[in-house]
Design an enzyme around this catalytic site. Structure first.
Site, mmCIF file in Angstrom:
data_model
loop_
_atom_site.group_PDB
_atom_site.id
_atom_site.type_symbol
_atom_site.label_atom_id
_atom_site.label_comp_id
_atom_site.label_asym_id
_atom_site.label_seq_id
_atom_site.Cartn_x
_atom_site.Cartn_y
_atom_site.Cartn_z
ATOM 1 N N GLN A 89 0.911 -1.095 0.128
ATOM 2 C CA GLN A 89 -0.046 -0.166 -0.110
ATOM 3 C C GLN A 89 0.791 1.241 -0.101
ATOM 4 O OE1 GLN A 89 -3.378 -0.147 -0.270
ATOM 5 N NE2 GLN A 89 -3.750 1.972 0.242
ATOM 6 N N ASP A 124 4.562 -7.834 -13.904
ATOM 7 C CA ASP A 124 3.869 -6.393 -14.042
ATOM 8 C C ASP A 124 5.081 -5.315 -14.050
ATOM 9 O OD1 ASP A 124 4.790 -5.807 -11.345
ATOM 10 O OD2 ASP A 124 2.949 -6.636 -10.262
ATOM 11 N N LYS A 166 -0.303 -5.903 -15.735
ATOM 12 C CA LYS A 166 -1.202 -6.700 -14.712
ATOM 13 C C LYS A 166 -2.428 -5.655 -14.274
ATOM 14 C CE LYS A 166 -0.120 -7.399 -10.362
ATOM 15 N NZ LYS A 166 0.450 -7.940 -9.182
ATOM 16 N N ASP A 180 9.878 -11.435 -9.030
ATOM 17 C CA ASP A 180 8.891 -10.633 -8.265
ATOM 18 C C ASP A 180 9.350 -10.340 -6.873
ATOM 19 O OD1 ASP A 180 6.501 -9.150 -7.991
ATOM 20 O OD2 ASP A 180 5.212 -10.516 -8.364
ATOM 21 N N GLY A 206 0.111 -16.603 -4.703
ATOM 22 C CA GLY A 206 0.671 -17.153 -5.891
ATOM 23 C C GLY A 206 0.020 -16.621 -7.157
ATOM 24 N N THR A 260 -0.486 -13.952 -8.965
ATOM 25 C CA THR A 260 0.357 -13.325 -9.856
ATOM 26 C C THR A 260 1.455 -14.045 -10.409
ATOM 27 O OG1 THR A 260 0.128 -11.290 -8.585
ATOM 28 C CG2 THR A 260 1.830 -11.254 -10.065
HETATM 29 C C1 R5P Z 1 2.270 -6.867 -5.975
HETATM 30 O O1 R5P Z 1 2.218 -5.545 -6.293
HETATM 31 C C2 R5P Z 1 3.502 -7.537 -5.773
HETATM 32 O O2 R5P Z 1 4.496 -7.295 -6.345
HETATM 33 C C3 R5P Z 1 3.193 -8.909 -5.856
HETATM 34 O O3 R5P Z 1 3.064 -9.354 -7.328
HETATM 35 C C4 R5P Z 1 1.890 -9.546 -5.523
HETATM 36 O O4 R5P Z 1 1.917 -9.209 -3.984
HETATM 37 C C5 R5P Z 1 1.689 -11.109 -5.385
HETATM 38 O O5 R5P Z 1 0.354 -11.277 -4.680
HETATM 39 P P1 R5P Z 1 -0.188 -12.717 -5.102
HETATM 40 O O6 R5P Z 1 0.850 -14.132 -4.901
HETATM 41 O O7 R5P Z 1 -1.157 -12.764 -4.037
HETATM 42 O O8 R5P Z 1 -0.390 -12.647 -6.517
#
Ligand code: R5P
Length: 288
Positions: free
Chosen positions: A91, A162, A185, A213, A219, A221
């Site tokens: 955030q 992203d 993304k 990342d 997981g 993303t």
């Molecule tokens: C988002 O901006 C972060 O860099 C990660 O890509 C994200 O927190 C991954 O979250 P999740 O595994 O739930 O998709």
């Protein structure tokens, strides 16, 4: 110089204090039945405080504030705070009207104490440090270790899921001497659902991909990016993620797509094969 550490960070405290010749002391910590917490420190004018804040981030954040306040009350005039994974960093802006910039809130609280440096691994956004004046934010990115981990797979291209992770892709690609690119993304801020597409013409036919990342939470993303890469012809996908939370059925999702996953030990898990203790020791030593 003394290093206080949260009990949950003993695995990092030992090699760090070994490398730097510091006197290591665990923080005295108590968890009460009603959810309240208490800590106890020994007075020190200068200290390194190693606080692993995940899991139980809210409880650990309170312990951190209590520890900093106690150190400060007992005359500490300089604390180097080491937080391997900085929570609330996603955030980093107001996504919807009325929301706080949570990471700014966190840093503002830390700034009330004599924290001269905040050392963290792979901050969600490198510019987070700009939110606070008078406290140096040191962002440790173990790129060399990631490169060493995936080099044997003969990676052809590095991708980020992203645009926000493009700087990670570019750093790793530079070390591997391969090109890099990213997916776009889109996240529905109400439902949390994500949608991903290539950032342009992307030919991955027969290519070995390294995905980078900062956080692996559910997981979603990483696995979306992996599936997209494979749909575009990637022969294999190797993932490098700094902070692996592995929530819900993340493990199952990863096993269904990713060929190998490399994570650091900021959040210990079965994929924590990249040890950042030496990088943290080096960063601490540079500011002591
Ligand atoms: C988002 O901006 C972060 O860099 C990660 O890509 C994200 O927190 C991954 O979250 P999740 O595994 O739930 O998709």
């Amino acid at each position: 110089m003394r290093l206080y550490y949260f009990k949950n960070a003993e695995d990092l405290a030992k090699p760090i204090t070994g490398a730097l010749g510091l006197d290591a002391r665990p923080l005295e910590e108590r968890d009460f039945p009603d959810g309240e917490v208490l800590v106890r420190v020994e007075p020190a004018r200068e200290a390194v405080l190693l606080a692993r804040l995940y899991p139980d981030v809210n409880k650990n954040l309170v312990k951190l504030l209590l520890a900093l306040d106690a150190l400060s009350d007992y005359g500490a005039d300089r604390v180097v705070l080491v937080v391997p994974y900085l929570p609330y960093a996603r955030q980093d802006r107001r996504f919807r009207e009325g929301e706080p910039i949570s990471v700014k809130t966190m840093l503002a609280h830390l700034r009330r104490y004599p924290v001269s440096h905040l050392v963290a691994v792979d901050l969600h956004k490198p510019y987070i440090g700009d939110y606070v004046a008078g406290m140096h934010v040191v962002n440790v990115y173990p790129a060399e270790r990631y490169a060493n981990a995936v080099r044997r797979w003969g990676v052809d291209v590095v991708l980020s899921p992203d645009a926000g992770s493009l700087h990670r892709a570019s750093t790793l690609a530079g070390l591997l001497e391969v090109p890099y690119d990213h997916f776009e993304k889109f996240r529905d801020r109400e439902t949390g659902e994500i949608y991903m597409k290539p950032s342009g013409a992307m030919n991955l036919q027969g290519k070995a991909v390294a995905l980078v990342d900062d956080i692996l939470a559910t997981g979603g993303t990483l696995v979306d990016a992996c599936k997209n890469a494979k749909l575009l012809g990637a022969s294999a996908v190797y993932a490098v993620v700094s902070h692996c939370q592995l929530l819900g059925n993340a493990r199952e999702k990863i096993r269904g797509c990713v060929n190998a996953l490399y994570c650091t030990n900021t959040i210990p898990c079965e994929y924590s094969n990249v040890d950042v203790s030496e990088d943290l020791a080096r960063a601490i030593s540079a500011v002591l």
